[in-house]
Design a protein around this motif. Sequence first.
Motif, short mmCIF file in Angstrom:
data_model
loop_
_atom_site.label_atom_id
_atom_site.label_comp_id
_atom_site.label_asym_id
_atom_site.label_seq_id
_atom_site.Cartn_x
_atom_site.Cartn_y
_atom_site.Cartn_z
N ALA A 165 0.83 -1.21 0.00
CA ALA A 165 0.00 0.00 0.00
C ALA A 165 0.86 1.26 0.00
O ALA A 165 0.58 2.23 -0.72
CB ALA A 165 -0.92 -0.01 1.22
N ARG A 168 2.59 1.86 -3.45
CA ARG A 168 1.67 2.37 -4.47
C ARG A 168 1.30 3.83 -4.19
O ARG A 168 1.14 4.62 -5.12
CB ARG A 168 0.43 1.49 -4.54
CG ARG A 168 0.75 0.12 -5.12
CD ARG A 168 -0.47 -0.66 -5.53
NE ARG A 168 -0.06 -1.87 -6.24
CZ ARG A 168 -0.90 -2.75 -6.76
NH1 ARG A 168 -2.20 -2.57 -6.64
NH2 ARG A 168 -0.45 -3.80 -7.40
N SER A 169 1.18 4.17 -2.92
CA SER A 169 0.91 5.56 -2.57
C SER A 169 2.09 6.44 -2.96
O SER A 169 1.90 7.56 -3.45
CB SER A 169 0.62 5.68 -1.07
OG SER A 169 -0.58 5.01 -0.74
N ASP A 171 -2.84 8.14 2.72
CA ASP A 171 -3.20 7.32 1.56
C ASP A 171 -2.81 5.86 1.77
O ASP A 171 -3.56 4.94 1.42
CB ASP A 171 -2.52 7.85 0.30
CG ASP A 171 -3.45 8.64 -0.57
OD1 ASP A 171 -4.39 9.24 -0.02
OD2 ASP A 171 -3.25 8.68 -1.80
N SER A 172 -1.63 5.64 2.32
CA SER A 172 -1.18 4.26 2.52
C SER A 172 -2.08 3.53 3.51
O SER A 172 -2.37 2.33 3.34
CB SER A 172 0.28 4.23 3.00
OG SER A 172 0.42 4.74 4.32
N ARG A 202 -5.42 2.71 1.64
CA ARG A 202 -5.25 1.58 0.73
C ARG A 202 -5.17 0.26 1.50
O ARG A 202 -5.73 -0.76 1.08
CB ARG A 202 -3.99 1.77 -0.11
CG ARG A 202 -4.10 2.85 -1.15
CD ARG A 202 -2.75 3.15 -1.81
NE ARG A 202 -2.87 4.26 -2.73
CZ ARG A 202 -3.27 4.14 -3.99
NH1 ARG A 202 -3.54 2.94 -4.48
NH2 ARG A 202 -3.36 5.20 -4.77
N GLU A 239 -7.99 -2.90 1.23
CA GLU A 239 -7.64 -4.31 0.94
C GLU A 239 -8.04 -5.24 2.07
O GLU A 239 -8.71 -6.26 1.85
CB GLU A 239 -6.14 -4.44 0.69
CG GLU A 239 -5.71 -5.89 0.44
CD GLU A 239 -4.23 -6.05 0.21
OE1 GLU A 239 -3.77 -7.21 0.11
OE2 GLU A 239 -3.51 -5.04 0.11
N LEU A 246 -11.45 -2.01 -3.92
CA LEU A 246 -10.06 -2.32 -4.20
C LEU A 246 -9.79 -2.38 -5.70
O LEU A 246 -8.79 -1.86 -6.19
CB LEU A 246 -9.66 -3.65 -3.54
CG LEU A 246 -8.23 -4.12 -3.79
CD1 LEU A 246 -7.23 -3.13 -3.20
CD2 LEU A 246 -8.01 -5.51 -3.21
N VAL A 254 -9.56 1.11 -7.14
CA VAL A 254 -8.31 1.79 -6.78
C VAL A 254 -7.15 1.23 -7.58
O VAL A 254 -6.29 1.96 -8.07
CB VAL A 254 -8.05 1.64 -5.26
CG1 VAL A 254 -6.67 2.19 -4.91
CG2 VAL A 254 -9.12 2.36 -4.46
N ASP A 255 -7.12 -0.09 -7.76
CA ASP A 255 -6.06 -0.70 -8.57
C ASP A 255 -6.18 -0.29 -10.04
O ASP A 255 -5.17 -0.10 -10.72
CB ASP A 255 -6.13 -2.23 -8.45
CG ASP A 255 -5.48 -2.73 -7.17
OD1 ASP A 255 -4.72 -1.96 -6.56
OD2 ASP A 255 -5.72 -3.88 -6.79
N TYR A 311 -4.66 3.07 -10.39
CA TYR A 311 -3.20 2.94 -10.34
C TYR A 311 -2.65 2.50 -11.69
O TYR A 311 -1.73 3.11 -12.24
CB TYR A 311 -2.84 1.94 -9.25
CG TYR A 311 -1.36 1.63 -9.12
CD1 TYR A 311 -0.51 2.48 -8.43
CD2 TYR A 311 -0.82 0.47 -9.66
CE1 TYR A 311 0.83 2.20 -8.28
CE2 TYR A 311 0.51 0.17 -9.53
CZ TYR A 311 1.34 1.03 -8.84
OH TYR A 311 2.66 0.74 -8.71
#
Length: 373
Positions: A242, A245-246, A341-342, A345, A349, A356, A359-360, A363
């Motif tokens: 997470a 990705r953030s 954000d982390s 995320r 999940e 989810l 959000v993916d 990304y």
Amino acid sequence: MRFFWIFWILCFCCLTNGLTTIADLDRMKHDLSRFLSISRYNETEKSVARAAIKRALEAVGLASMTHTFIHEESNEIGANVIAVQKGPYFGTGNDKMMVLSANYDTLEGNQGVDDNGSGVAAVLEAARVLSTLDNLYSRQNTIVYVFFDMKHKALAGSHAFVEDVLLPLMERTNTKVIGSVIADGLLHFDPFPASQAMPPEFESFFPEAAQLLHEHSHMGDFIQVSSRSDIDDDLVKKYTRAYDRSCQMLSTDWEFHPWSLNLQMNIGNITTLDRLYKLHPFLYSDHSSFFFHSKQKNVQIPTIYLTDTLNLRGVRQYCVQCDGLYMMTEQNMKFLALMTDSLIRLLIETSGSSALEVVDDLYSFMFNIDPNN
């Protein structure tokens, strides 16, 4: 249809100072400047903060409760604030609960913007986002948001929560807690050489981490993630994913590149009290209440502790009281947005939210990256 949802979540995201974030930075600025920049040491001060926290939760549709307890040594009365975002299996053995928490009290005379107004602001913002997503997406697991009192008085608030609330709930309902995250200082970012100190036993206990910090010129440009070997490994992996990705979502115009410093403690192999005492600087926060409790032989609660290291970083090494509104620089607020954000995320999940996939998709859409990697 998929790109409709990507468009929706792009609108949902906050675009601030060149950042694409799910967290709303303006809301966190509001909370920090209004009620998380005032000393929260005595009961009068803390009651003001509790009321504001409860109003913020109520504004996003989360009812809260006050959990009172008595400090075992001083007989002072403390009060935690708890909000439960129930999943469909709440109160049953099929629930897989997540706990996200931060302490709201401060040292005497300390404004506590970083310690720990930043943690409280992040938890409140995570609650807002997850509550908003609930209006559109299904969620399988329960999330509990907790705001601890008396961290600075022998961790009394988190200890009372674990012993009086969490363990009895787990025993009575067979609910499984798959993760607990303690947020304790998420604001301070100091990317200059020699701005980061560590406790005396740091190199002895964490030689690999010490080498990484040396390679980064002892800059305070990371988040410290503390955990136990084996027990917390899966939660650390999910959080690291997470967080990475953030970080990727940060605008390329931010020249700094935050990273994570993992401190993994093999507590089970510590056989002497002297060795455990030397580990104390890495244990003295609310995660210890989840590590060491009355049922620990039979009940393990995966837990990670997130911190910017508080008074070991930057000016706070020399001025513990220097924790006021001037901490809210543009750079520090970017770091807080990243950290929040982390957490969001991670909760999406672990709570089994159907958001989810969206959000993916965002990304992979923005970076042309396979979301399954």
